[in-house]
Design a protein around this motif. Structure first.
Motif, PDB file in Angstrom:
ATOM      1  N   VAL A 151     -16.035 -56.456  -3.622  1.00  0.00           N
ATOM      2  CA  VAL A 151     -15.729 -57.270  -2.603  1.00  0.00           C
ATOM      3  C   VAL A 151     -16.881 -57.568  -1.664  1.00  0.00           C
ATOM      4  CG1 VAL A 151     -14.456 -56.777  -0.416  1.00  0.00           C
ATOM      5  CG2 VAL A 151     -13.534 -56.115  -2.226  1.00  0.00           C
ATOM      6  N   GLY A 183     -14.194 -61.139   0.745  1.00  0.00           N
ATOM      7  CA  GLY A 183     -13.358 -61.001  -0.399  1.00  0.00           C
ATOM      8  C   GLY A 183     -13.863 -60.898  -1.778  1.00  0.00           C
ATOM      9  N   TYR A 193      -7.517 -57.366   4.222  1.00  0.00           N
ATOM     10  CA  TYR A 193      -7.697 -57.146   2.983  1.00  0.00           C
ATOM     11  C   TYR A 193      -7.265 -55.787   2.197  1.00  0.00           C
ATOM     12  CZ  TYR A 193      -9.865 -58.624  -1.399  1.00  0.00           C
ATOM     13  OH  TYR A 193     -10.130 -59.086  -2.731  1.00  0.00           O
ATOM     14  N   TYR A 205     -16.197 -66.110  -4.230  1.00  0.00           N
ATOM     15  CA  TYR A 205     -15.067 -66.184  -5.236  1.00  0.00           C
ATOM     16  C   TYR A 205     -15.219 -66.048  -6.680  1.00  0.00           C
ATOM     17  CZ  TYR A 205     -17.102 -70.629  -5.599  1.00  0.00           C
ATOM     18  OH  TYR A 205     -18.108 -71.954  -6.255  1.00  0.00           O
ATOM     19  N   ARG A 242      -9.252 -62.863  -4.132  1.00  0.00           N
ATOM     20  CA  ARG A 242      -8.707 -63.203  -2.741  1.00  0.00           C
ATOM     21  C   ARG A 242      -9.693 -63.422  -1.567  1.00  0.00           C
ATOM     22  NH1 ARG A 242      -5.253 -58.933   0.942  1.00  0.00           N
ATOM     23  NH2 ARG A 242      -4.459 -60.420   2.667  1.00  0.00           N
ATOM     24  N   LEU A 243      -9.357 -64.436  -0.931  1.00  0.00           N
ATOM     25  CA  LEU A 243     -10.808 -64.656   0.057  1.00  0.00           C
ATOM     26  C   LEU A 243     -10.023 -64.662   1.450  1.00  0.00           C
ATOM     27  CD1 LEU A 243     -13.252 -66.985  -1.400  1.00  0.00           C
ATOM     28  CD2 LEU A 243     -13.802 -64.749  -0.878  1.00  0.00           C
TER      29      LEU A 243
END
Length: 675
Positions: free
Chosen positions: A380, A395, A548, A375, A399-400
């Motif tokens: 990615v 992520g 994703y 994070y 975004r995760l």
């Protein structure tokens, strides 16, 4: 050297923080540091007892700062420092105790790393992040007024006054467990005590006189093993580590069988809870004894665990986790007193349990996320904790996503003909000569390969007992490279013409790795078990990638005890993970345990992971229509259709594609040289 004329308010500059300020002549360096918010440690409150506030006085001209600094710009070495070195040994050259050196003129003060409260501890298992020490529990030495008939007040009130006057700590509270020790400690320490204060609010430990070391315990409760790390709360140093088999195994090998035990046996949840707590209590006693302490010296404990282990440790019924919709009792971080869990820690100690992410993605995954920090990065990242269930996080800082995929026990040696858990004697590395088709291998407990001189002598104590997960993965990957199995995972019986190691096994074939007792071979059923497991994992990964919106990942980290022993190249050959630059694929060791350690040593990390977990999007693989399609494609080795350009370039091969349904032939082709 004569000291320059004194100034009314000398200027002091602190490095490396860069903070500066003017203070009245005679102000101690420690007091100036505190008022400026400089990171300078002290337990004894400026009495020259603990020696943690050591500083170095600058000597020379500092034009950019507008300061000329010299050792005699602070007061001379005094009797308190003399007493300290007589009892503790000499200070490093050029150092002074910050509580005794007082300002006389402008000066530059350097605070060395070992004198900083929030010092950095570099973790050996993962270089992505360091642990910044921000103590949850800190020690404070205080001198308390004696009781007086003419001014009646309780011991605790006078302790509160002393903490406010000497440390600036207001409204301090104490539980009954700590209050019971107060009067004895004050009188035993002749009205001086050391108190451990949690979050600058609550007393969780108390000792007569000066007590210099506070310790905490970071625990990772796995389905198979429980690991504990005893840490110095001020320095972050790991003082001792130990592990035991999870005693819940006697109720079931895997977590779902333990849930079944609870369902079928009234009171079974209490049995399982008692078993795990007793094991942790024994670990606490063991690791503290190793360093000459007692378990009641432990002031704080952190825990990571998968959802079912999490619930059973806390004494929560896990049965809802045994079936859809897999509802957790609680998913946020939780803290409670160790005494409430029957753990023999300090009388006021707390246990902090990291948050769970979803019904099959637990606090252990939260620990991995905290440790590896996807994070925090722009690229990615894919983080996979490989086990009976694979927990997958994908992520970046934007975004995760997270999911769990049921890989089964094959990666841990279960359902494999010669399989076993990773233990001394287990084959963990395999190489197959592509020309002769002869294997060589390494076993846990020896650094020698089986074809090297001295191997038999090196393994005489353990023997060669079976093959563990990392060995199975390497064996099947090597079999593909050597053409012994097809991309669909079929052991090619036609290869028996080239090697007697390809043997008939009923209607299928197997590959013999080791003759002797036990006879160790990779059977067709073994290959199928690994295919099913790796296909489930890969399908989970692809599901997250689809959600994703990416076709490739920038970085892959394999976590967990199993993940840390997998050769990343062979994992990719098998198709366990998607294609990626090989130098961006690595192992993180016990990242969950490292996450527990970070949460133990850094108060802000707890708030950080609680916030991150709330933002993670949970994906349930069981209800995703595309999971099955991804699963079928991933049955082929490495994959039915997904490209692996980085891997092929590194190996100099072009993989043939299988159908993914168990039929087909061919192993690989050498990449043709371009003319």
């Amino acid at each position: 050297m004569a000291r320059p004329p004194s100034m009314t308010n000398p200027l002091v500059f602190f490095a490396p923080s860069g903070k500066r300020g003017r203070f009245p002549e005679g102000t101690s360096v420690l007091e100036a540091a505190r008022k400026l918010g400089v990171d300078l440690d002290s337990v004894c409150g400026g009495r020259g007892i603990c020696g943690r506030c050591q500083v170095e006085v600058g000597d020379g001209k500092f034009p950019k700062l507008g300061i000329v600094s010299a050792p005699d710009h602070v007061t001379e070495w005094n009797a308190v420092e003399e007493r300290y070195v007589s009892k503790r040994g000499p200070l490093a050259e050029g150092r002074r105790l910050g509580c005794q050196a007082k300002l006389c003129s402008d000066v530059v003060i350097d605070v060395p790393p070992d004198s900083q409260v929030h010092r950095q501890v570099v973790r050996k298992s993962a270089a992505i992040r360091d642990i910044a020490i921000e103590p949850v529990v800190a020690l404070h030495y205080v001198e308390v007024r004696e009781p007086d008939m003419h001014e009646p007040s309780s011991d605790f009130r006078r302790l509160q006054e002393a903490l406010e006057q000497q440390w600036g700590l207001k409204d301090i509270t104490a539980p009954l467990e700590s209050l019971r020790l107060l009067q004895w400690s004050l009188r035993q320490g002749q009205w001086s005590v050391t108190v451990a204060i949690r979050h600058k609010r609550e007393i969780v430990g108390i000792w007569p006189g000066l007590h210099e070391q506070g310790v905490g315990l970071a625990v990772d409760i796995g389905s198979t093993t429980i690991a504990a790390h005893l840490c110095d709360l001020a320095s972050g140093e790991v003082l001792a580590s130990s592990g035991v088999m999870n005693p819940q195994i006697r109720f079931g090998e895997d977590v779902m069988s333990r849930v079944s035990y609870v369902m079928m046996n009234p009171g079974g949840d209490v049995e399982l809870t008692t078993a795990v707590r007793e094991a942790i209590a024994e670990l606490a006693v063991s690791v503290t004894k190793e360093v000459g302490l007692n378990s009641n010296d432990i002031l704080e404990m952190t825990v990571v665990a998968n959802p079912i282990m999490h619930h059973l440790f806390l004494g929560l019924d896990p049965t809802e986790l045994g079936g859809a919709p897999f509802a957790l009792t609680i998913d946020g971080a939780y803290q409670t007193r160790a005494a409430h869990l029957n753990l023999p820690l300090s009388s006021g100690a707390y246990v902090y349990v990291l948050p769970c992410i979803a019904g099959h993605v637990g606090a252990d995954t939260a620990g991995v996320v905290l440790s590896e920090g996807p994070y925090l990065r722009p690229e990615v990242s894919l983080v996979v904790d490989v086990g009976t269930n694979a927990e997958i996080v994908l992520g970046n800082r934007e975004r995760l996503l997270a999911c769990s995929s049921p890989t089964g026990p094959a990666f841990e040696g279960g359902q494999i003909s010669s399989g076993q858990r990773a233990a001394p004697g287990a084959i963990e590395r395999v190489r197959i000569d592509p020309v002769t088709l002869e294997p060589r291998y390494k076993v846990i407990g020896s650094d020698l390969w089986s074809d090297e001189p001295g191997f038999d002598k090196a393994v005489i104590r353990t023997g060669v007992t079976g093959i563990c997960g990392s060995g199975i993965i390497e064996a099947i990957a090597e079999m593909l490279l050597a053409g012994l199995i097809t991309p669909d995972g079929v052991v090619d019986g036609a290869m028996a013409a080239r090697s007697p190691r390809i043997e008939e096994d009923g209607r299928t074939f197997k590959y013999l790795i080791r003759e002797g007792e036990p006879r160790i071979a990779i059977t067709q059923n073994d290959v199928r078990a690994i295919q099913l497991g790796k296909a489930a994992l890969y399908a989970g990964v692809r599901l997250l990638m689809d959600r994703y919106g990416v076709a490739a990942v920038d970085r892959i980290t394999l976590a967990g005890a199993f993940g840390s022993h997998i050769d990343v190249k062979h994992a990719m050959i098998l198709g366990l993970v998607p294609d990626c630059e090989l130098d961006k694929v690595g192992s993180a060791g016990n990242a969950a345990g490292t996450g527990a350690r970070i949460a133990l040593l850094n108060a802000s990390a707890r708030t950080e992971i609680e916030d991150v977990v709330r933002r993670i999007e949970k994906v349930e693989t069981a209800i995703e229509p595309s999971f099955q399609a991804h699963f079928v494609g991933a049955m082929a080795i490495p994959h039915k259709s997904d490209p692996f350009p980085h891997l092929e370039a590194a190996l100099g091969v072009t993989f043939k594609r299988g159908s993914g349904d168990g039929e087909g032939g061919g192993g690989r082709e050498r990449r043709r040289r371009r003319g």
